[in-house]
Design an enzyme around this catalytic site. Structure first.
Site, PDB file in Angstrom:
ATOM      1  N   CYS A 112       0.808  -1.222   0.000  1.00  0.00           N
ATOM      2  CA  CYS A 112       0.000   0.000   0.000  1.00  0.00           C
ATOM      3  C   CYS A 112       0.840   1.270   0.000  1.00  0.00           C
ATOM      4  O   CYS A 112       0.312   2.366  -0.232  1.00  0.00           O
ATOM      5  CB  CYS A 112      -0.942   0.004   1.200  1.00  0.00           C
ATOM      6  SG  CYS A 112      -1.963  -1.481   1.320  1.00  0.00           S
ATOM      7  N   HIS A 249      -3.791   6.923   2.960  1.00  0.00           N
ATOM      8  CA  HIS A 249      -4.144   5.620   2.402  1.00  0.00           C
ATOM      9  C   HIS A 249      -5.470   5.159   2.988  1.00  0.00           C
ATOM     10  O   HIS A 249      -5.681   5.175   4.198  1.00  0.00           O
ATOM     11  CB  HIS A 249      -3.031   4.615   2.711  1.00  0.00           C
ATOM     12  CG  HIS A 249      -3.430   3.189   2.491  1.00  0.00           C
ATOM     13  ND1 HIS A 249      -3.997   2.757   1.316  1.00  0.00           N
ATOM     14  CD2 HIS A 249      -3.356   2.096   3.309  1.00  0.00           C
ATOM     15  CE1 HIS A 249      -4.239   1.459   1.405  1.00  0.00           C
ATOM     16  NE2 HIS A 249      -3.881   1.046   2.599  1.00  0.00           N
ATOM     17  N   ASN A 279     -10.177  -0.815   0.370  1.00  0.00           N
ATOM     18  CA  ASN A 279      -8.719  -0.684   0.330  1.00  0.00           C
ATOM     19  C   ASN A 279      -8.213  -1.185  -1.027  1.00  0.00           C
ATOM     20  O   ASN A 279      -8.336  -2.373  -1.336  1.00  0.00           O
ATOM     21  CB  ASN A 279      -8.106  -1.505   1.470  1.00  0.00           C
ATOM     22  CG  ASN A 279      -6.595  -1.389   1.562  1.00  0.00           C
ATOM     23  OD1 ASN A 279      -5.926  -0.983   0.618  1.00  0.00           O
ATOM     24  ND2 ASN A 279      -6.050  -1.769   2.702  1.00  0.00           N
TER      25      ASN A 279
END
Length: 320
Positions: A112, A249, A279
């Site tokens: 990520c 994020h 996500n």
């Protein structure tokens, strides 16, 4: 010193939006269970679109936004955990589809945090004078690495792509970048690769599903984000109260809420599109940046913060 700026941003998503109610027909879960624990209402799931096709769609939008053509690119960097093939790289497949014949193309893997890491490479390459225009793409088809019987993981993630064009500039709008890694804690978020299975060793194949210790990831994320912010602001004469927009994020609403409190903000100060996308790993920050940019004004300070498997983390301070 050669300056660097963002000249174009674009994103792409699969056409299929899958709601929590839709997922409840696949796995033992419910809209209430998912929403209260994660803040996610839906996510986009590919029904055949590939990592490459999503990346190309996002890249074309970013190139159009930058008002340049693909043959003007010097470099293409793709951050992804889920390439269509291990070889050729996703970046080389994107290069082919775009016709970016003058670009060096390669992938990086930092989960990520991948977009942040790739952006640092792009910024540094431009600053040396060896490159003038670099395309950075964060893209994932995470749906292909999820265990769809495990409600603790499959409800969290979605598919998508985001792309940014970095260019050399008389003014340096990328004010600072901070990155870090800690492999000693990498076991809390894993995705197995190919085992040794050859003429000397026989081993059962791995299941190739993403595995996560959710509580440990939460502890990591909520502790590392304030550190990312503190370190990227060091030496810049810019304080947190001077930041106009923060794009974090998009992992979990509890992480967003805890970070908001820790850094002294009020609810709503952090950009949020988690509820729609879930996500999307390396694609999370560039997708969010593309959607948030409509509210940016020239000269405003923007902070991007990522964290993920590895463990890895990083932040970018930029002037729009």
């Amino acid at each position: 010193m050669i300056g660097v700026k963002i000249s174009g941003v674009g994103s792409a998503k699969p056409k299929n939006s899958v709601s929590n109610d839709d997922l409840s027909k696949v796995v033992d879960t419910s809209d209430t269970w998912i929403l209260t624990r994660t803040g996610i209402k839906s996510r986009y799931i590919s029904d055949g679109e590939t990592t490459t096709s999503l990346a190309v769609r996002a890249a074309k939008k970013a190139l159009a936004d930058a008002n340049i053509t693909a043959d003007m690119l010097d470099m293409i960097i793709v951050a992804t955990l889920t390439p269509d093939q291990l070889m050729p790289s996703a970046a080389c497949l994107v290069q082919k589809e775009l016709g970016a014949n003058n670009a060096t193309a390669f992938d990086i893997s930092a989960a990520c945090s991948g977009f942040i890491f790739a952006s640092k490479i792009a910024r540094d390459a431009i600053r040396t004078g060896s490159n003038k225009k670099v395309l950075v793409i964060g893209v994932e088809i995470l749906s292909k690495i999820l265990n769809w019987k495990d409600r603790n993981t499959c409800v969290l993630f979605g598919d998508g792509a985001g792309a940014v064009v970095y260019e050399s500039s008389a003014e340096d709008n990328i004010l600072n970048i901070y990155t870090g890694s800690d492999g000693s804690r990498g076991s809390v978020l894993t995705l197995d690769g190919f085992p040794i299975n050859n003429c000397l060793v026989e081993k059962e194949p791995n299941d190739y599903f993403l595995k996560m210790n959710g509580s440990e990831v939460y502890k990591f994320a909520t502790s590392i984000v304030p550190i990312c912010i503190e370190n990227v602001l060091k030496g810049t004469n810019i304080e947190i109260q001077d930041i106009d927009h923060i794009v974090l994020h998009q992992a979990n609403i509890r992480i967003l809420d805890t970070v908001t409190t820790k850094i002294g903000l009020v609810k709503g100060d952090l950009f949020e599109n988690l509820s729609e996308y879930g996500n999307t790993s390396a694609a999370s920050i560039p997708i969010a940046l593309d959607e948030a940019k409509v509210d940016f004004k020239k000269g405003e300070k923007v902070l991007l913060v990522g964290f993920g498997g590895g463990l890895t983390w990083g932040s970018i301070l930029l002037e729009w």
